[in-house]
Scaffold this motif. Structure first.
Motif, PDB file in Angstrom:
ATOM      1  N   GLU A  61       0.745  -1.200  -0.120  1.00 49.06           N
ATOM      2  CA  GLU A  61      -0.093   0.028  -0.022  1.00 49.06           C
ATOM      3  C   GLU A  61       0.929   1.190   0.098  1.00 49.06           C
ATOM      4  O   GLU A  61       1.903   1.400   0.728  1.00 49.06           O
ATOM      5  CB  GLU A  61      -0.896   0.105   1.279  1.00 49.06           C
ATOM      6  CG  GLU A  61      -1.849  -1.214   1.334  1.00 49.06           C
ATOM      7  CD  GLU A  61      -3.001  -1.065   0.299  1.00 49.06           C
ATOM      8  OE1 GLU A  61      -3.489   0.224   0.326  1.00 49.06           O
ATOM      9  OE2 GLU A  61      -3.544  -1.922  -0.200  1.00 49.06           O
ATOM     10  N   ILE A  62       0.474   2.261  -0.977  1.00 42.98           N
ATOM     11  CA  ILE A  62       1.392   3.397  -0.645  1.00 42.98           C
ATOM     12  C   ILE A  62       1.467   4.166   0.435  1.00 42.98           C
ATOM     13  O   ILE A  62       2.466   4.742   0.802  1.00 42.98           O
ATOM     14  CB  ILE A  62       0.854   4.207  -2.054  1.00 42.98           C
ATOM     15  CG1 ILE A  62       1.826   5.560  -2.219  1.00 42.98           C
ATOM     16  CG2 ILE A  62      -0.577   4.895  -1.730  1.00 42.98           C
ATOM     17  CD1 ILE A  62       3.180   5.300  -2.696  1.00 42.98           C
ATOM     18  N   LYS A  63       0.484   4.161   1.274  1.00 43.60           N
ATOM     19  CA  LYS A  63       0.385   4.992   2.332  1.00 43.60           C
ATOM     20  C   LYS A  63       1.240   4.226   3.354  1.00 43.60           C
ATOM     21  O   LYS A  63       1.899   5.011   4.180  1.00 43.60           O
ATOM     22  CB  LYS A  63      -1.198   4.947   3.016  1.00 43.60           C
ATOM     23  CG  LYS A  63      -1.827   3.646   3.506  1.00 43.60           C
ATOM     24  CD  LYS A  63      -3.015   3.717   3.840  1.00 43.60           C
ATOM     25  CE  LYS A  63      -3.569   2.322   4.274  1.00 43.60           C
ATOM     26  NZ  LYS A  63      -4.838   2.264   4.643  1.00 43.60           N
ATOM     27  N   LEU A 105       6.507   4.696   6.019  1.00 43.76           N
ATOM     28  CA  LEU A 105       7.824   4.308   6.331  1.00 43.76           C
ATOM     29  C   LEU A 105       9.051   5.150   6.243  1.00 43.76           C
ATOM     30  O   LEU A 105       9.930   5.529   6.863  1.00 43.76           O
ATOM     31  CB  LEU A 105       8.070   2.937   5.542  1.00 43.76           C
ATOM     32  CG  LEU A 105       9.523   2.381   5.638  1.00 43.76           C
ATOM     33  CD1 LEU A 105       9.615   1.584   7.115  1.00 43.76           C
ATOM     34  CD2 LEU A 105       9.794   1.546   4.494  1.00 43.76           C
ATOM     35  N   LEU A 106       8.816   5.816   5.257  1.00 40.45           N
ATOM     36  CA  LEU A 106       9.951   6.833   4.631  1.00 40.45           C
ATOM     37  C   LEU A 106       9.732   8.229   5.454  1.00 40.45           C
ATOM     38  O   LEU A 106      10.969   8.812   5.896  1.00 40.45           O
ATOM     39  CB  LEU A 106       9.500   7.263   3.193  1.00 40.45           C
ATOM     40  CG  LEU A 106       9.789   6.212   2.015  1.00 40.45           C
ATOM     41  CD1 LEU A 106       9.337   6.527   0.867  1.00 40.45           C
ATOM     42  CD2 LEU A 106      11.243   5.593   2.043  1.00 40.45           C
ATOM     43  N   LYS A 107       8.530   8.561   5.774  1.00 38.42           N
ATOM     44  CA  LYS A 107       8.483   9.764   6.624  1.00 38.42           C
ATOM     45  C   LYS A 107       8.971   9.576   7.984  1.00 38.42           C
ATOM     46  O   LYS A 107       9.316  10.357   8.566  1.00 38.42           O
ATOM     47  CB  LYS A 107       6.956  10.087   6.590  1.00 38.42           C
ATOM     48  CG  LYS A 107       6.458  10.714   5.243  1.00 38.42           C
ATOM     49  CD  LYS A 107       5.125  11.077   5.437  1.00 38.42           C
ATOM     50  CE  LYS A 107       4.695  11.540   4.048  1.00 38.42           C
ATOM     51  NZ  LYS A 107       3.001  12.028   4.071  1.00 38.42           N
ATOM     52  N   ASP A 108       8.662   8.305   8.578  1.00 40.00           N
ATOM     53  CA  ASP A 108       9.195   8.177   9.914  1.00 40.00           C
ATOM     54  C   ASP A 108      10.430   7.490  10.116  1.00 40.00           C
ATOM     55  O   ASP A 108      11.005   7.501  11.111  1.00 40.00           O
ATOM     56  CB  ASP A 108       8.314   6.803  10.445  1.00 40.00           C
ATOM     57  CG  ASP A 108       6.782   7.077  10.572  1.00 40.00           C
ATOM     58  OD1 ASP A 108       6.454   8.631  10.449  1.00 40.00           O
ATOM     59  OD2 ASP A 108       5.948   6.410  10.859  1.00 40.00           O
ATOM     60  N   ALA A 109      11.294   7.316   8.949  1.00 41.24           N
ATOM     61  CA  ALA A 109      12.550   6.921   9.285  1.00 41.24           C
ATOM     62  C   ALA A 109      13.443   8.147   9.603  1.00 41.24           C
ATOM     63  O   ALA A 109      13.269   9.259   9.177  1.00 41.24           O
ATOM     64  CB  ALA A 109      13.055   6.595   7.703  1.00 41.24           C
ATOM     65  N   PRO A 110      14.661   7.766  10.545  1.00 41.43           N
ATOM     66  CA  PRO A 110      15.434   8.856  10.698  1.00 41.43           C
ATOM     67  C   PRO A 110      16.188   9.660   9.624  1.00 41.43           C
ATOM     68  O   PRO A 110      16.404   8.866   8.761  1.00 41.43           O
ATOM     69  CB  PRO A 110      16.720   8.024  11.629  1.00 41.43           C
ATOM     70  CG  PRO A 110      15.844   6.937  11.931  1.00 41.43           C
ATOM     71  CD  PRO A 110      14.782   6.427  10.897  1.00 41.43           C
TER      72      PRO A 110
END
Length: 88
Positions: free
Chosen positions: A31-33, A38-43
């Motif tokens: 799912e794109i969301k 995952l990308l937004k939450d990554a350090p």
């Protein structure tokens, strides 16, 4: 994707490669969301590399760097199908 999330959260690696994740998105396997979260939450100090054709527009918008590799010459055109240890 859950395994990738755990690996990123561990902060053990500086680079995490999600091989062919763009294809998985296109085929509806992910799912794109979930990928965007995952990308937004990554350090910010961890490089996350997404590979595969058909980059989703929302991933492109979020990305810091987008590259496209274009085939110039490929052994496949000479009749070599796939090589053990490389393509499989």
């Amino acid at each position: 994707l859950e395994k990738a999330r755990k690996i990123i959260a561990s902060k053990t690696y500086k680079v995490v490669i999600l091989d062919e994740v763009n294809v998985a998105l296109r085929l509806g396997l992910l799912e794109i969301k979930e990928v965007l979260a995952l990308l937004k939450d990554a350090p910010r100090n961890i490089e996350i590399v997404l590979t595969g054709r058909s980059l989703h527009p929302q991933v492109k918008k979020l990305a810091d760097l987008v590259s496209e590799i274009k085939e110039v010459k490929h052994y496949f055109r000479q009749g070599i199908k796939c090589r053990k240890g490389f393509e499989y």
